[in-house]
Design a protein around this motif. Structure first.
Motif, PDB file in Angstrom:
ATOM      1  N   PRO A 159      -0.837  30.474 -51.061  1.00 37.87           N
ATOM      2  CA  PRO A 159      -1.689  30.764 -49.918  1.00 37.87           C
ATOM      3  C   PRO A 159      -1.051  30.155 -48.679  1.00 37.87           C
ATOM      4  N   ILE A 160      -1.398  30.647 -47.549  1.00 29.39           N
ATOM      5  CA  ILE A 160      -0.778  30.106 -46.342  1.00 29.39           C
ATOM      6  C   ILE A 160      -1.659  28.991 -45.800  1.00 29.39           C
ATOM      7  N   PHE A 161      -1.151  27.792 -45.879  1.00 33.24           N
ATOM      8  CA  PHE A 161      -1.883  26.660 -45.321  1.00 33.24           C
ATOM      9  C   PHE A 161      -1.851  26.745 -43.796  1.00 33.24           C
ATOM     10  N   PRO A 162      -2.925  26.361 -43.133  1.00 29.55           N
ATOM     11  CA  PRO A 162      -2.869  26.345 -41.664  1.00 29.55           C
ATOM     12  C   PRO A 162      -1.890  25.298 -41.145  1.00 29.55           C
ATOM     13  N   PHE A 163      -1.673  24.228 -41.943  1.00 23.43           N
ATOM     14  CA  PHE A 163      -0.789  23.164 -41.466  1.00 23.43           C
ATOM     15  C   PHE A 163       0.241  22.818 -42.543  1.00 23.43           C
ATOM     16  N   PRO A 164       1.210  23.720 -42.766  1.00 25.43           N
ATOM     17  CA  PRO A 164       2.219  23.435 -43.791  1.00 25.43           C
ATOM     18  C   PRO A 164       3.128  22.289 -43.337  1.00 25.43           C
ATOM     19  N   PHE A 165       3.578  21.490 -44.278  1.00 27.30           N
ATOM     20  CA  PHE A 165       4.531  20.426 -43.924  1.00 27.30           C
ATOM     21  C   PHE A 165       5.387  20.099 -45.129  1.00 27.30           C
ATOM     22  N   ARG A 166       6.617  19.750 -44.838  1.00 26.39           N
ATOM     23  CA  ARG A 166       7.530  19.283 -45.888  1.00 26.39           C
ATOM     24  C   ARG A 166       8.018  17.865 -45.605  1.00 26.39           C
ATOM     25  N   SER A 167       7.743  17.383 -44.385  1.00 26.91           N
ATOM     26  CA  SER A 167       8.230  16.060 -44.009  1.00 26.91           C
ATOM     27  C   SER A 167       7.152  15.336 -43.215  1.00 26.91           C
ATOM     28  N   MET A 168       7.322  14.028 -43.104  1.00 19.64           N
ATOM     29  CA  MET A 168       6.383  13.235 -42.310  1.00 19.64           C
ATOM     30  C   MET A 168       6.463  13.658 -40.852  1.00 19.64           C
ATOM     31  N   ARG A 169       7.662  14.009 -40.423  1.00 28.58           N
ATOM     32  CA  ARG A 169       7.834  14.441 -39.023  1.00 28.58           C
ATOM     33  C   ARG A 169       6.958  15.659 -38.742  1.00 28.58           C
ATOM     34  N   GLU A 170       6.964  16.613 -39.684  1.00 29.66           N
ATOM     35  CA  GLU A 170       6.130  17.827 -39.496  1.00 29.66           C
ATOM     36  C   GLU A 170       4.642  17.485 -39.564  1.00 29.66           C
ATOM     37  N   LEU A 171       4.307  16.574 -40.475  1.00 28.34           N
ATOM     38  CA  LEU A 171       2.894  16.193 -40.600  1.00 28.34           C
ATOM     39  C   LEU A 171       2.411  15.500 -39.317  1.00 28.34           C
ATOM     40  N   ILE A 172       3.227  14.604 -38.784  1.00 30.53           N
ATOM     41  CA  ILE A 172       2.857  13.919 -37.537  1.00 30.53           C
ATOM     42  C   ILE A 172       2.735  14.935 -36.396  1.00 30.53           C
ATOM     43  N   ALA A 173       3.630  15.918 -36.379  1.00 32.97           N
ATOM     44  CA  ALA A 173       3.576  16.941 -35.302  1.00 32.97           C
ATOM     45  C   ALA A 173       2.236  17.680 -35.341  1.00 32.97           C
ATOM     46  N   HIS A 174       1.747  18.000 -36.555  1.00 34.01           N
ATOM     47  CA  HIS A 174       0.420  18.650 -36.664  1.00 34.01           C
ATOM     48  C   HIS A 174      -0.663  17.716 -36.133  1.00 34.01           C
ATOM     49  N   CYS A 175      -0.580  16.439 -36.550  1.00 33.03           N
ATOM     50  CA  CYS A 175      -1.611  15.471 -36.123  1.00 33.03           C
ATOM     51  C   CYS A 175      -1.616  15.344 -34.605  1.00 33.03           C
ATOM     52  N   GLU A 176      -0.436  15.267 -34.019  1.00 30.89           N
ATOM     53  CA  GLU A 176      -0.352  15.100 -32.553  1.00 30.89           C
ATOM     54  C   GLU A 176      -0.884  16.353 -31.850  1.00 30.89           C
ATOM     55  N   LYS A 177      -0.455  17.511 -32.323  1.00 32.85           N
ATOM     56  CA  LYS A 177      -0.859  18.761 -31.663  1.00 32.85           C
ATOM     57  C   LYS A 177      -2.365  18.989 -31.765  1.00 32.85           C
ATOM     58  N   GLU A 178      -2.898  18.702 -32.961  1.00 27.70           N
ATOM     59  CA  GLU A 178      -4.327  18.974 -33.185  1.00 27.70           C
ATOM     60  C   GLU A 178      -5.215  17.784 -32.825  1.00 27.70           C
ATOM     61  N   GLN A 179      -4.561  16.675 -32.447  1.00 28.05           N
ATOM     62  CA  GLN A 179      -5.328  15.427 -32.209  1.00 28.05           C
ATOM     63  C   GLN A 179      -6.197  15.114 -33.434  1.00 28.05           C
ATOM     64  N   ALA A 180      -5.570  15.216 -34.569  1.00 30.28           N
ATOM     65  CA  ALA A 180      -6.313  15.068 -35.830  1.00 30.28           C
ATOM     66  C   ALA A 180      -5.679  13.978 -36.686  1.00 30.28           C
ATOM     67  N   SER A 181      -6.459  13.464 -37.613  1.00 35.77           N
ATOM     68  CA  SER A 181      -5.916  12.484 -38.570  1.00 35.77           C
ATOM     69  C   SER A 181      -5.236  13.234 -39.724  1.00 35.77           C
ATOM     70  N   ILE A 182      -4.504  12.488 -40.536  1.00 28.48           N
ATOM     71  CA  ILE A 182      -3.878  13.102 -41.722  1.00 28.48           C
ATOM     72  C   ILE A 182      -4.963  13.680 -42.628  1.00 28.48           C
ATOM     73  N   SER A 183      -6.058  12.965 -42.781  1.00 31.30           N
ATOM     74  CA  SER A 183      -7.099  13.454 -43.699  1.00 31.30           C
ATOM     75  C   SER A 183      -7.709  14.770 -43.176  1.00 31.30           C
ATOM     76  N   GLN A 184      -7.833  14.901 -41.860  1.00 29.46           N
ATOM     77  CA  GLN A 184      -8.377  16.170 -41.314  1.00 29.46           C
ATOM     78  C   GLN A 184      -7.397  17.332 -41.549  1.00 29.46           C
ATOM     79  N   ILE A 185      -6.122  17.050 -41.377  1.00 28.02           N
ATOM     80  CA  ILE A 185      -5.103  18.096 -41.633  1.00 28.02           C
ATOM     81  C   ILE A 185      -5.142  18.496 -43.109  1.00 28.02           C
ATOM     82  N   MET A 186      -5.234  17.484 -43.966  1.00 29.68           N
ATOM     83  CA  MET A 186      -5.254  17.760 -45.411  1.00 29.68           C
ATOM     84  C   MET A 186      -6.499  18.535 -45.815  1.00 29.68           C
TER      85      MET A 186
END
Ligand code: SF4
Length: 455
Positions: free
Chosen positions: A165-192
Motif C-alpha cells: 500500500p502507499i504510505f502517506p509518509f514513506p521513509f527508508r532513513s532517519m533523514r527522510e523521517l525527520i523531513a516528514h516531521c519537519e514538513k508536517e510539524q508532526a512527531s514521529i508517532s503521528q507520522i507512524m
C-alpha cells in the motif's frame, strides 16, 4: 517491502524469534501448501537445518517449533503450556498428526542438523521435504528465518510480505523521517500512526498497540512471580521474583533521579527474558532475544512518570516501531547476520528514542538518543552459551535497558545537535556485522559459548 509496526511487534513464544518463531511459521506455511488430497500421499517428512539454525537450533527449541508448526500450530496462537506435553507425545508415538493424517516421524532419521553446509541467502536456512511411500519427493522447499520472526520462502520471496500500500509518509532513513516531521510539524508517532492507518483503521492500530503493551506487562508480571530453574540444562536460576521481593522491601522510588530506578529497569528486563527463555508468551521487540529492553523502559516510564495515559503508551510504541523499521530496512535485526548489536543494540536504540520522545524531547534529541544507544552497542557479538537464550542474553537485556535510559538522559541534556547521525550509526552497524567473524553470529562457536562450554 511494506513494513508495518506489527511486523516488528508480534506476539509469539520464546525463546527466539529467528530460531523458534520463524521456523514454526515456515513449517506452518510449508504444510499449508498441501491440499487434503495431497496430504494423503505423504508418508514421511524430513527437515534439514543449516548454518546458525543447525548450530544453535537445539538450544533455541527450533526442532520442537518446527514439529509443532508442521502440526498446524502458529506462534501467535499456540498455548505455550501445551508445547512440552505435545512434543513428548510426538516423540513417544513417533507420529506427526497433520490435519487428521498420521505421518510416521523418526527424530534421528528425519530431522537433520547440517553443520557443514550453508544455504545461499542467509545463515538461518531450512529445507522441508515430503515423500511418498515409494520415496518419491512430493515437494521440497527452502525457507530462511531472517530475524524478528520474518521468513523468506526461497521461491516466493518474503512470506510475510503483503501487496504494497502507499504510505502517506514513506521513509527508508532517519533523514527522510525527520523531513516528514519537519514538513508536517508532526512527531514521529503521528507520522507512524498516519502510515499504519493505511493498513487498518486507526482505532484498530491503537487497540492493537495497547494489546501489545498489555502482553508486555503480563510477561513482566509472570516473570516476577515465577521462581525455579530455566529449562535447557544450564541450570540457570530464575531471579526476577527474588529481585522483586528485595525491591519491594526497599519501596518503590518516586522520583526521576532516584538511583534505585535502575534496579526496577533491571528487574523488568530480566523478568521478560526469563519468560522468553522458558518458552512463554512474548512480544518480539524487535526480536525475542532482545524482548526485555522495550517493556522494561516502557514500564519504567509508566512507573516513574505519574499520569501517563493510554495515548502516551501508544505514542511510545509507535516511536519505538519507527526505529525498528529503520534498522530492519537499513541493516538487520538478526543476531545470525550482525550479532547482538542487531538485537539488544536495536532494542536499546528503539527504547532510547521512544523514551526521549515521551519525555518531551525534540525530534533531534530523539534521534540523538537512538543514535547514542546504538553507538555504544556497536560490535556486540552473539555467543549464547549452549545456544540457549540465557547467558548472556537475560542480563544483556537489563544492560540494554539501562543504556537506553542513559542515552535518553544524555540526549535530553543536550540541544539535539550531534556529530554521528542515526543513519550513519545504522550503516556502521551493518558494516560491523559484515566484518564480524561468523563464530560470533549465533553459532555458539565463539566468545562465552566457546569459553564456558560445559557449565
Ligand atoms: S546474545 Fe544477543 S543476539 Fe545472541 S541470542 Fe542472546 S540476545 Fe540474541
Amino acid at each position: 517491502m511494506t513494513l508495518s509496526i506489527f511486523d516488528l511487534f508480534s506476539i509469539g513464544i520464546g525463546p527466539s524469534s529467528s530460531h523458534t518463531v520463524g521456523p514454526m511459521k515456515a513449517a506452518f506455511v510449508f504444510i499449508n501448501t498441501f491440499t487434503e488430497k495431497a496430504l494423503t500421499q505423504i508418508d514421511r517428512i524430513t527437515i534439514e537445518l543449516y548454518g546458525s539454525l543447525a548450530f544453535t537450533g537445539k538450544g533455541h527449541g527450533t526442532d520442537q517449533a518446527i514439529l509443532l508448526g508442521l502440526e498446524g500450530n502458529h506462534p501467535t496462537t499456540i498455548d505455550p503450556d501445551t508445547i512440552q506435553p505435545r512434543i513428548t507425545n510426538i516423540l513417544k508415538e513417533q507420529t506427526l498428526t497433520i490435519r487428521q493424517h498420521a505421518i510416521t516421524f523418526n527424530l534421528q532419521k528425519d530431522f537433520l542438523f547440517n553443520f557443514k553446509e550453508l544455504l545461499p541467502l542467509h545463515s538461518n536456512g531450512m529445507r522441508f521435504s515430503a515423500y511418498t511411500k515409494e520415496n518419491t519427493i512430493v515437494l521440497s522447499k527452502i525457507f530462511y528465518s531472517i530475524g524478528g520472526g520474518f521468513i523468506i520462502d526461497d521461491e516466493v520471496g518474503l512470506a510475510n510480505d503483503e501487496p504494497s500500500p502507499i504510505f502517506p509518509f514513506p521513509f527508508r532513513s532517519m533523514r527522510e523521517l525527520i523531513a516528514h516531521c519537519e514538513k508536517e510539524q508532526a512527531s514521529i508517532s503521528q507520522i507512524m500512526l498516519a502510515n499504519e492507518s493505511i493498513l487498518r483503521p486507526t482505532s484498530e492500530v491503537k487497540a492493537e498497540l495497547l494489546k501489545i503493551a498489555t502482553v508486555m506487562r503480563q510477561c513482566i508480571d509472570k516473570g516476577c512471580q515465577t521462581a525455579g530453574i530455566l529449562p535447557g540444562g544450564l541450570n540457570v536460576q530464575r531471579r526476577a521474583s527474588a529481585l522483586l521481593q528485595k525491591l519491594q522491601a526497599i519501596g518503590r522510588p518516586i522520583s526521576f533521579e532516584y538511583t534505585n530506578s535502575i534496579a526496577w529497569l533491571n528487574l523488568y528486563a530480566i523478568a521478560v527474558n526469563e519468560e522468553n527463555a522458558a518458552g512463554s508468551r512474548i512480544v518480539t521487540a524487535p526480536t525475542n532475544g532482545a524482548a526485555g529492553v522495550l517493556p522494561a523502559v516502557l514500564h519504567y516510564y509508566l512507573d516513574f512518570y505519574p499520569n501517563v495515559q493510554f495515548k502516551e503508551v501508544i505514542d511510545f510504541l509507535l516511536t519505538a516501531g519507527a526505529f525498528a523499521i529503520l534498522y530492519k530496512k537499513g541493516a538487520s535485526i538478526s543476531g545470525a547476520e550482525v550479532g547482538c548489536q542487531g538485537e539488544v543494540g536495536v532494542a536499546s536504540s528503539m527504547a532510547a528514542g521512544a523514551l526521549t520522545a515521551a519525555l518531551g524531547g525534540t525530534i533531534y534529541q530523539v534521534e540523538n538518543a537512538a543514535e547514542i544507544a546504538m553507538e555504544h552497542h556497536l560490535g556486540l557479538t552473539c555467543d549464547p552459551i549452549q545456544g540457549l537464550v540465557q547467558i548472556p542474553c537475560i542480563e544483556r537485556n537489563a544492560m540494554g535497558a539501562v543504556k537506553a535510559l542513559n542515552a535518553s538522559r544524555l540526549a535530553l541534556l543536550g540541544n539535539g545537535s550531534h556529530m554521528v547521525s542515526l543513519d550513519k550509526a545504522i550503516a556502521t552497524m551493518k558494516q560491523t556485522g559484515k566484518d564480524m567473524m561468523s563464530i560470533y553470529k549465533e553459532t555458539s562457536l565463539g566468545g562465552l559459548a566457546a569459553n564456558i562450554p560445559d557449565c
